[in-house]
Design a protein around this motif. Structure first.
Motif, PDB file in Angstrom:
ATOM      1  N   TYR A  64       0.840  -1.198   0.000  1.00 55.51           N
ATOM      2  CA  TYR A  64       0.000   0.000   0.000  1.00 55.51           C
ATOM      3  C   TYR A  64       0.881   1.257   0.000  1.00 55.51           C
ATOM      4  O   TYR A  64       0.607   2.224  -0.729  1.00 55.51           O
ATOM      5  N   THR A  94      -9.392   5.427   0.350  1.00 57.87           N
ATOM      6  CA  THR A  94      -9.770   4.238  -0.412  1.00 57.87           C
ATOM      7  C   THR A  94      -9.101   2.992   0.138  1.00 57.87           C
ATOM      8  O   THR A  94      -9.734   1.928   0.263  1.00 57.87           O
ATOM      9  N   LEU A 115      -9.618  -9.846  -3.867  1.00 57.87           N
ATOM     10  CA  LEU A 115      -9.115  -8.483  -3.687  1.00 57.87           C
ATOM     11  C   LEU A 115      -9.531  -7.598  -4.857  1.00 57.87           C
ATOM     12  O   LEU A 115      -9.786  -6.395  -4.676  1.00 57.87           O
ATOM     13  N   VAL A 117     -10.736  -0.520   1.582  1.00 59.36           N
ATOM     14  CA  VAL A 117     -10.324  -1.857   1.130  1.00 59.36           C
ATOM     15  C   VAL A 117     -10.025  -2.744   2.329  1.00 59.36           C
ATOM     16  O   VAL A 117     -10.453  -3.907   2.398  1.00 59.36           O
ATOM     17  N   ARG A 118      -9.290  -2.220   3.305  1.00 59.55           N
ATOM     18  CA  ARG A 118      -8.940  -3.009   4.489  1.00 59.55           C
ATOM     19  C   ARG A 118     -10.187  -3.405   5.284  1.00 59.55           C
ATOM     20  O   ARG A 118     -10.300  -4.549   5.761  1.00 59.55           O
ATOM     21  N   ILE A 139     -13.089  -6.513  -4.148  1.00 57.57           N
ATOM     22  CA  ILE A 139     -13.138  -5.648  -2.971  1.00 57.57           C
ATOM     23  C   ILE A 139     -12.593  -4.254  -3.299  1.00 57.57           C
ATOM     24  O   ILE A 139     -13.134  -3.236  -2.848  1.00 57.57           O
ATOM     25  N   THR A 140     -11.521  -4.203  -4.086  1.00 61.69           N
ATOM     26  CA  THR A 140     -10.951  -2.899  -4.461  1.00 61.69           C
ATOM     27  C   THR A 140     -11.910  -2.112  -5.334  1.00 61.69           C
ATOM     28  O   THR A 140     -12.098  -0.894  -5.138  1.00 61.69           O
ATOM     29  N   ASN A 152      -4.751   2.261  -6.849  1.00 55.84           N
ATOM     30  CA  ASN A 152      -5.408   0.977  -6.588  1.00 55.84           C
ATOM     31  C   ASN A 152      -4.973  -0.119  -7.552  1.00 55.84           C
ATOM     32  O   ASN A 152      -4.706  -1.245  -7.112  1.00 55.84           O
ATOM     33  N   VAL A 186      -3.137  -3.566  -6.175  1.00 55.50           N
ATOM     34  CA  VAL A 186      -3.628  -4.913  -6.472  1.00 55.50           C
ATOM     35  C   VAL A 186      -2.550  -5.727  -7.184  1.00 55.50           C
ATOM     36  O   VAL A 186      -2.354  -6.919  -6.889  1.00 55.50           O
ATOM     37  N   ASN A 207     -13.267  -3.809   4.106  1.00 60.00           N
ATOM     38  CA  ASN A 207     -14.009  -4.820   3.355  1.00 60.00           C
ATOM     39  C   ASN A 207     -13.318  -6.178   3.383  1.00 60.00           C
ATOM     40  O   ASN A 207     -13.982  -7.222   3.350  1.00 60.00           O
ATOM     41  N   ALA A 210     -14.556  -0.773  -3.082  1.00 58.59           N
ATOM     42  CA  ALA A 210     -14.068   0.330  -2.245  1.00 58.59           C
ATOM     43  C   ALA A 210     -14.008   1.631  -3.038  1.00 58.59           C
ATOM     44  O   ALA A 210     -14.362   2.702  -2.531  1.00 58.59           O
TER      45      ALA A 210
END
Length: 381
Positions: A214, A262, A278, A266-267, A281-282, A338, A342, A269, A285
């Motif tokens: 991140y 953002t 992921l 993500v964290r 989820i991203t 993002n 990912v 969710n 988010a």
């Protein structure tokens, strides 16, 4: 809580290649502009007086002439590259910016001794500007700006008598600022150092608060926003001064703040839905925080637009840097940070996945490896 957009369901990550190509073209255009100007023996950026050294003279006229007439008279004294900026807040005032003139602080025929005075002292207004407008400058100020100021006075003599406007004169010099070339180099180096230290601090904080993937994606995003802004400044030759450095540092904080919002979603969710990929989820988010991004960035955008049109020439480079930064800072949160996060997380999971064969019934380790593989496949879509 008020939401501008409801039930947004856009697959942003599926468009990541288009976003990356667009950003790459912008960065390549800025690089081509900088390299092309360098090969032509020109400065890649239009550096202001703060960075390259020079003189800024503020002149108050009884009846302000046209900027073209002032420029023509300055050209006759060898100041054809001077910048003439009518002040928007005072009808009869003009800012005259000239580059560092040869011979400042040294008698004719002798080499100029570089000044090593601190930046704050060099950039401070002279006593002429603060104490007695129109009076002769002190010895220290005269040694620094006399050649340029003398040429300005000779050029402005065509518009009448110099003196105090209250005593019937036609024009008077009400302000003067000077920065030596050594001070300019110091300011430039300090600006670069401060920006890099800020990026290192951001990387360490996000890596501690979230994960290193991140933090790395956030820092790459900040570099993207700063470089895109500088690309516009190089292409359109907008002046780069200390206020632009302040705008770039403001942009760094603005971009990181939007990105962290953002990442935090993500964290959250990931904790709620551990079996969801992921990738999904991203995307979710980004859609959930899109309303917040539009409202926050939109309000800042309106304020910056007001600065661009009504802030005057002195604040114009600062407001333009913020305008470009706000637009691309919001864009990069969706299009750059993002997808990179990912992609890095996908590579990390592939590198740490256990290569053991699955057994009937599968234990926790097998299930975790399978979930990581699903996330990697989903992220690669």
């Amino acid at each position: 809580m008020f939401r501008l957009l409801e039930d947004v369901n856009v697959d942003w990550l599926a468009k990541r290649k288009i976003f990356l190509i667009f950003s790459s073209l912008l960065l390549l255009a800025g690089l081509a502009s900088a390299v092309g100007r360098t090969l032509a023996d020109k400065e890649p950026f239009n550096l202001g007086v703060d960075f390259r050294g020079g003189t800024l003279v503020t002149v108050d006229f009884k009846q302000r002439p046209a900027p073209e007439a002032i420029r023509d008279e300055l050209a006759k004294t060898g100041l054809g590259d001077a910048t003439i900026q009518p002040a928007l807040d005072k009808d009869n005032q003009v800012l005259v910016k000239i580059a560092q003139q040869p011979g400042a602080g040294a008698p004719p025929g002798e080499p100029q001794a570089p000044t090593a005075q601190p930046a704050a002292t060099a950039a401070a207004p002279s006593p002429q500007a603060s104490a007695q407008p129109g009076a002769p400058p002190t010895a220290g100020a005269e040694a620094q700006v006399d050649p340029g100021q003398k040429k300005v006075r000779d050029a402005l003599a065509a518009f009448g008598k110099e003196g105090k406007l209250s005593e019937g004169a036609d024009w008077q010099i009400v302000g003067m600022e000077a920065v030596g070339p050594v001070a300019g180099r110091q300011l430039r180096n300090q600006a670069v150092t401060v920006t890099l230290l800020a990026l290192v601090g951001i990387l360490l904080y996000i890596a501690f608060r979230f994960e290193w993937t991140y933090g790395a994606s956030a820092v790459i995003t900040v570099f993207h926003d700063v470089l895109v802004t500088l690309a516009f400044f190089s292409i359109f030759q907008i002046e780069v001064n200390l206020t632009v450095v302040a705008a770039l540092l403001t942009l760094v904080g603005f971009s990181v703040n939007d990105t962290i919002v953002t990442f935090d979603r993500v964290r959250e969710n990931l904790r709620l839905r551990r079996r969801t990929s992921l990738y999904d989820i991203t995307n979710e988010a980004i859609n959930q925080t899109l309303s917040r991004t539009i409202i926050t960035s939109g309000l800042v955008f309106l304020s910056v637009v007001a600065l661009v049109f009504f802030g005057g020439e002195v604040l114009r480079p600062f407001s333009l840097a913020l305008l470009i930064g706000v637009i691309f800072g919001s864009y990069s949160t969706i299009a750059i940070s993002n997808p990179i996060m990912v992609w890095l997380q996908q590579r990390l999971e592939r590198g740490t996945a256990a290569p053991t064969p699955a057994k009937p019934g599968g234990g926790p380790a097998t299930r975790r490896a399978a979930a990581g593989a699903r996330n990697a496949r989903a992220a690669a879509r």
